[in-house]
Design a protein around this motif. Structure first.
Motif, PDB file in Angstrom:
ATOM      1  N   PRO A 137       9.595  11.540   8.167  1.00 50.06           N
ATOM      2  CA  PRO A 137      10.752  10.987   8.910  1.00 50.06           C
ATOM      3  C   PRO A 137      10.443   9.604   9.479  1.00 50.06           C
ATOM      4  CG  PRO A 137      10.253  13.248   9.575  1.00 50.06           C
ATOM      5  CD  PRO A 137       9.090  12.773   8.774  1.00 50.06           C
ATOM      6  N   ALA A 138      11.475   8.972   9.984  1.00 48.49           N
ATOM      7  CA  ALA A 138      11.325   7.645  10.575  1.00 48.49           C
ATOM      8  C   ALA A 138      10.512   7.720  11.867  1.00 48.49           C
ATOM      9  CB  ALA A 138      12.701   7.049  10.854  1.00 48.49           C
ATOM     10  N   HIS A 139       9.771   6.637  12.129  1.00 50.97           N
ATOM     11  CA  HIS A 139       8.983   6.483  13.358  1.00 50.97           C
ATOM     12  C   HIS A 139       8.086   7.707  13.587  1.00 50.97           C
ATOM     13  CE1 HIS A 139      11.233   2.893  14.322  1.00 50.97           C
ATOM     14  NE2 HIS A 139      12.368   3.556  14.252  1.00 50.97           N
ATOM     15  N   SER A 140       7.265   8.013  12.609  1.00 51.89           N
ATOM     16  CA  SER A 140       6.381   9.172  12.732  1.00 51.89           C
ATOM     17  C   SER A 140       5.033   8.861  12.086  1.00 51.89           C
ATOM     18  CB  SER A 140       7.003  10.410  12.075  1.00 51.89           C
ATOM     19  OG  SER A 140       7.169  10.194  10.683  1.00 51.89           O
ATOM     20  N   VAL A 141       4.036   9.655  12.468  1.00 52.64           N
ATOM     21  CA  VAL A 141       2.685   9.553  11.924  1.00 52.64           C
ATOM     22  C   VAL A 141       2.285  10.937  11.429  1.00 52.64           C
ATOM     23  CG1 VAL A 141       0.264   9.029  12.393  1.00 52.64           C
ATOM     24  CG2 VAL A 141       2.060   7.658  13.468  1.00 52.64           C
ATOM     25  N   ARG A 142       1.732  10.964  10.232  1.00 57.29           N
ATOM     26  CA  ARG A 142       1.336  12.241   9.655  1.00 57.29           C
ATOM     27  C   ARG A 142      -0.060  12.115   9.056  1.00 57.29           C
ATOM     28  NH1 ARG A 142       4.927  16.086   5.617  1.00 57.29           N
ATOM     29  NH2 ARG A 142       3.309  17.644   5.200  1.00 57.29           N
ATOM     30  N   ARG A 143      -0.843  13.175   9.205  1.00 59.35           N
ATOM     31  CA  ARG A 143      -2.198  13.217   8.663  1.00 59.35           C
ATOM     32  C   ARG A 143      -2.273  14.252   7.552  1.00 59.35           C
ATOM     33  NH1 ARG A 143      -2.621  11.951  13.977  1.00 59.35           N
ATOM     34  NH2 ARG A 143      -3.995  10.199  14.493  1.00 59.35           N
ATOM     35  N   ILE A 144      -2.868  13.833   6.450  1.00 55.80           N
ATOM     36  CA  ILE A 144      -2.979  14.687   5.269  1.00 55.80           C
ATOM     37  C   ILE A 144      -4.425  14.679   4.798  1.00 55.80           C
ATOM     38  CG2 ILE A 144      -1.968  15.221   3.018  1.00 55.80           C
ATOM     39  CD1 ILE A 144      -0.472  12.396   4.908  1.00 55.80           C
ATOM     40  N   GLY A 145      -4.934  15.831   4.476  1.00 58.54           N
ATOM     41  CA  GLY A 145      -6.328  15.934   4.055  1.00 58.54           C
ATOM     42  C   GLY A 145      -6.460  16.444   2.633  1.00 58.54           C
ATOM     43  N   THR A 146      -7.581  16.101   2.016  1.00 58.31           N
ATOM     44  CA  THR A 146      -7.917  16.603   0.690  1.00 58.31           C
ATOM     45  C   THR A 146      -9.428  16.686   0.578  1.00 58.31           C
ATOM     46  OG1 THR A 146      -7.629  16.288  -1.697  1.00 58.31           O
ATOM     47  CG2 THR A 146      -7.976  14.317  -0.381  1.00 58.31           C
ATOM     48  N   THR A 147      -9.886  17.584  -0.269  1.00 60.36           N
ATOM     49  CA  THR A 147     -11.322  17.792  -0.478  1.00 60.36           C
ATOM     50  C   THR A 147     -11.670  17.469  -1.928  1.00 60.36           C
ATOM     51  OG1 THR A 147     -11.385  19.522   1.206  1.00 60.36           O
ATOM     52  CG2 THR A 147     -13.217  19.446  -0.351  1.00 60.36           C
ATOM     53  N   ILE A 148     -12.739  16.704  -2.098  1.00 62.05           N
ATOM     54  CA  ILE A 148     -13.230  16.353  -3.431  1.00 62.05           C
ATOM     55  C   ILE A 148     -14.562  17.062  -3.641  1.00 62.05           C
ATOM     56  CG2 ILE A 148     -14.032  14.501  -4.937  1.00 62.05           C
ATOM     57  CD1 ILE A 148     -12.061  12.657  -3.665  1.00 62.05           C
ATOM     58  N   VAL A 149     -14.631  17.840  -4.689  1.00 60.23           N
ATOM     59  CA  VAL A 149     -15.839  18.608  -5.016  1.00 60.23           C
ATOM     60  C   VAL A 149     -16.433  18.057  -6.309  1.00 60.23           C
ATOM     61  CG1 VAL A 149     -16.791  20.878  -5.535  1.00 60.23           C
ATOM     62  CG2 VAL A 149     -14.938  20.659  -3.866  1.00 60.23           C
ATOM     63  N   VAL A 150     -17.686  17.656  -6.244  1.00 58.75           N
ATOM     64  CA  VAL A 150     -18.430  17.176  -7.414  1.00 58.75           C
ATOM     65  C   VAL A 150     -19.529  18.179  -7.684  1.00 58.75           C
ATOM     66  CG1 VAL A 150     -19.806  15.305  -8.381  1.00 58.75           C
ATOM     67  CG2 VAL A 150     -17.907  14.777  -6.839  1.00 58.75           C
ATOM     68  N   ASP A 151     -19.500  18.777  -8.868  1.00 60.56           N
ATOM     69  CA  ASP A 151     -20.437  19.849  -9.201  1.00 60.56           C
ATOM     70  C   ASP A 151     -21.394  19.385 -10.296  1.00 60.56           C
ATOM     71  OD1 ASP A 151     -21.743  22.247  -9.363  1.00 60.56           O
ATOM     72  OD2 ASP A 151     -20.153  23.282 -10.469  1.00 60.56           O
ATOM     73  N   ARG A 152     -22.570  18.926  -9.888  1.00 56.55           N
ATOM     74  CA  ARG A 152     -23.665  18.557 -10.777  1.00 56.55           C
ATOM     75  C   ARG A 152     -23.202  17.655 -11.930  1.00 56.55           C
ATOM     76  NH1 ARG A 152     -28.418  20.777 -10.123  1.00 56.55           N
ATOM     77  NH2 ARG A 152     -28.972  20.356 -12.298  1.00 56.55           N
ATOM     78  N   VAL A 153     -22.707  16.508 -11.547  1.00 59.80           N
ATOM     79  CA  VAL A 153     -22.333  15.497 -12.533  1.00 59.80           C
ATOM     80  C   VAL A 153     -23.586  14.722 -12.921  1.00 59.80           C
ATOM     81  CG1 VAL A 153     -20.958  13.431 -12.972  1.00 59.80           C
ATOM     82  CG2 VAL A 153     -19.994  15.332 -11.662  1.00 59.80           C
ATOM     83  N   SER A 154     -23.841  14.602 -14.218  1.00 60.98           N
ATOM     84  CA  SER A 154     -25.068  13.977 -14.703  1.00 60.98           C
ATOM     85  C   SER A 154     -24.894  12.471 -14.836  1.00 60.98           C
ATOM     86  CB  SER A 154     -25.473  14.573 -16.063  1.00 60.98           C
ATOM     87  OG  SER A 154     -25.768  15.951 -15.929  1.00 60.98           O
ATOM     88  N   LEU A 155     -25.908  11.753 -14.389  1.00 59.06           N
ATOM     89  CA  LEU A 155     -25.996  10.311 -14.573  1.00 59.06           C
ATOM     90  C   LEU A 155     -27.227  10.012 -15.412  1.00 59.06           C
ATOM     91  CD1 LEU A 155     -25.186   9.085 -10.949  1.00 59.06           C
ATOM     92  CD2 LEU A 155     -23.622   9.297 -12.875  1.00 59.06           C
ATOM     93  N   LEU A 156     -27.109   9.065 -16.302  1.00 60.14           N
ATOM     94  CA  LEU A 156     -28.178   8.783 -17.254  1.00 60.14           C
ATOM     95  C   LEU A 156     -28.814   7.435 -16.983  1.00 60.14           C
ATOM     96  CD1 LEU A 156     -26.448  10.022 -20.551  1.00 60.14           C
ATOM     97  CD2 LEU A 156     -27.983  11.290 -19.040  1.00 60.14           C
ATOM     98  N   GLN A 157     -30.087   7.346 -17.288  1.00 59.06           N
ATOM     99  CA  GLN A 157     -30.880   6.124 -17.336  1.00 59.06           C
ATOM    100  C   GLN A 157     -30.717   5.251 -16.093  1.00 59.06           C
ATOM    101  OE1 GLN A 157     -29.933   4.390 -21.131  1.00 59.06           O
ATOM    102  NE2 GLN A 157     -30.978   5.975 -22.279  1.00 59.06           N
ATOM    103  N   ALA A 158     -30.175   4.059 -16.257  1.00 56.18           N
ATOM    104  CA  ALA A 158     -30.152   3.087 -15.157  1.00 56.18           C
ATOM    105  C   ALA A 158     -29.358   3.601 -13.971  1.00 56.18           C
ATOM    106  CB  ALA A 158     -29.577   1.760 -15.650  1.00 56.18           C
ATOM    107  N   ASP A 159     -28.231   4.270 -14.215  1.00 60.10           N
ATOM    108  CA  ASP A 159     -27.422   4.788 -13.107  1.00 60.10           C
ATOM    109  C   ASP A 159     -28.170   5.882 -12.353  1.00 60.10           C
ATOM    110  OD1 ASP A 159     -25.192   3.130 -13.690  1.00 60.10           O
ATOM    111  OD2 ASP A 159     -24.650   4.476 -15.323  1.00 60.10           O
TER     112      ASP A 159
END
Length: 224
Positions: A137-159
């Motif tokens: 609505p007009a003239h209002s403030v709202r807070r919204i949350g979200t969760t990011i889950v990273v499950d054993r993502v592999s990075l190779l070599q230089a990274d």
């Protein structure tokens, strides 16, 4: 003896003339009236369209809508783990909670669409989070949350080497959060064309303390 009259039929040779009646003037008058009616309807619809456009323009100028404010307010680290898998690779696991704040300073409401955010390390996507659409609505403030889950993502070599060095030596891993937020302004039941704001944030995480040590956010651009 009674004599019968003899009837003779004389055939006359000559040219056969066909007679065509003159075209009726009713068809031409009806087509002319049809064209006039179509022209009147076209002018009427054009006038109505211009009238609606003028009304919307007056309302927009009176309301003076502002662009939506959608910022990443807080970031909480629930878990972060980095482990080498081979001599040239490493796996990262991450669980972070992001809290966004949407502020609407307009005199009218804003309708937000579904927003998606991606967490990246040195340009490599690690995980994604979603914020569902909502109406504010007009003239209002709202807070919204979200969760990011990273499950054993592999990075190779230089990274992988950079990630291990950042975590072990510097105790700081820089991540980037990017996403697009789509919003539309609602005025008297009408919805404006979509406005898209690109959010770009950089966060630094301490693997040892399992906390965020700094955060820097900004708007990468505004497009319609």
């Amino acid at each position: 003896m009674t004599s019968r009259p003899i009837t003779t039929t004389a055939a006359t040779n000559g040219n056969h003339h066909h007679y065509y009646p003159p075209a009726s003037s009713s068809s031409s008058s009806s087509s002319a009236s049809l064209r006039g009616c179509c022209c009147c309807l076209f002018l009427l619809f054009s006038f109505l369209a211009l009238l609606v456009l003028a009304v919307i323009l007056v309302i927009v100028l009176a309301v003076k809508p502002k662009k939506p404010e959608f910022v990443l307010q807080q970031v909480g680290v629930q878990y972060m783990g980095i482990s080498p898998t081979t001599a040239s690779s490493a796996a990262v696991s991450l669980n972070i909670r992001m809290l966004f704040t949407a502020a609407n300073d307009n005199k009218v409401g804003i309708k937000y669409g579904e927003s998606r955010f991606t967490v990246m390390y040195r340009g490599i996507p690690l995980g994604r989070g979603t914020v569902p659409g909502f109406y504010q609505p007009a003239h209002s403030v709202r807070r919204i949350g979200t969760t990011i889950v990273v499950d054993r993502v592999s990075l190779l070599q230089a990274d992988a080497a950079d990630l291990l060095r950042d975590a072990s030596l510097n105790d700081r891993v820089d991540l980037r959060v990017v996403g697009d937020v789509g919003a539309k302004i609602r005025i008297l039941g009408f919805t404006s064309p979509g406005v898209q704001v690109s959010v770009d944030c950089t966060i630094g995480i301490s693997p040892r303390r399992q906390s965020v040590i700094y955060k820097q956010c900004g708007f990468d651009g505004l497009s319609v």
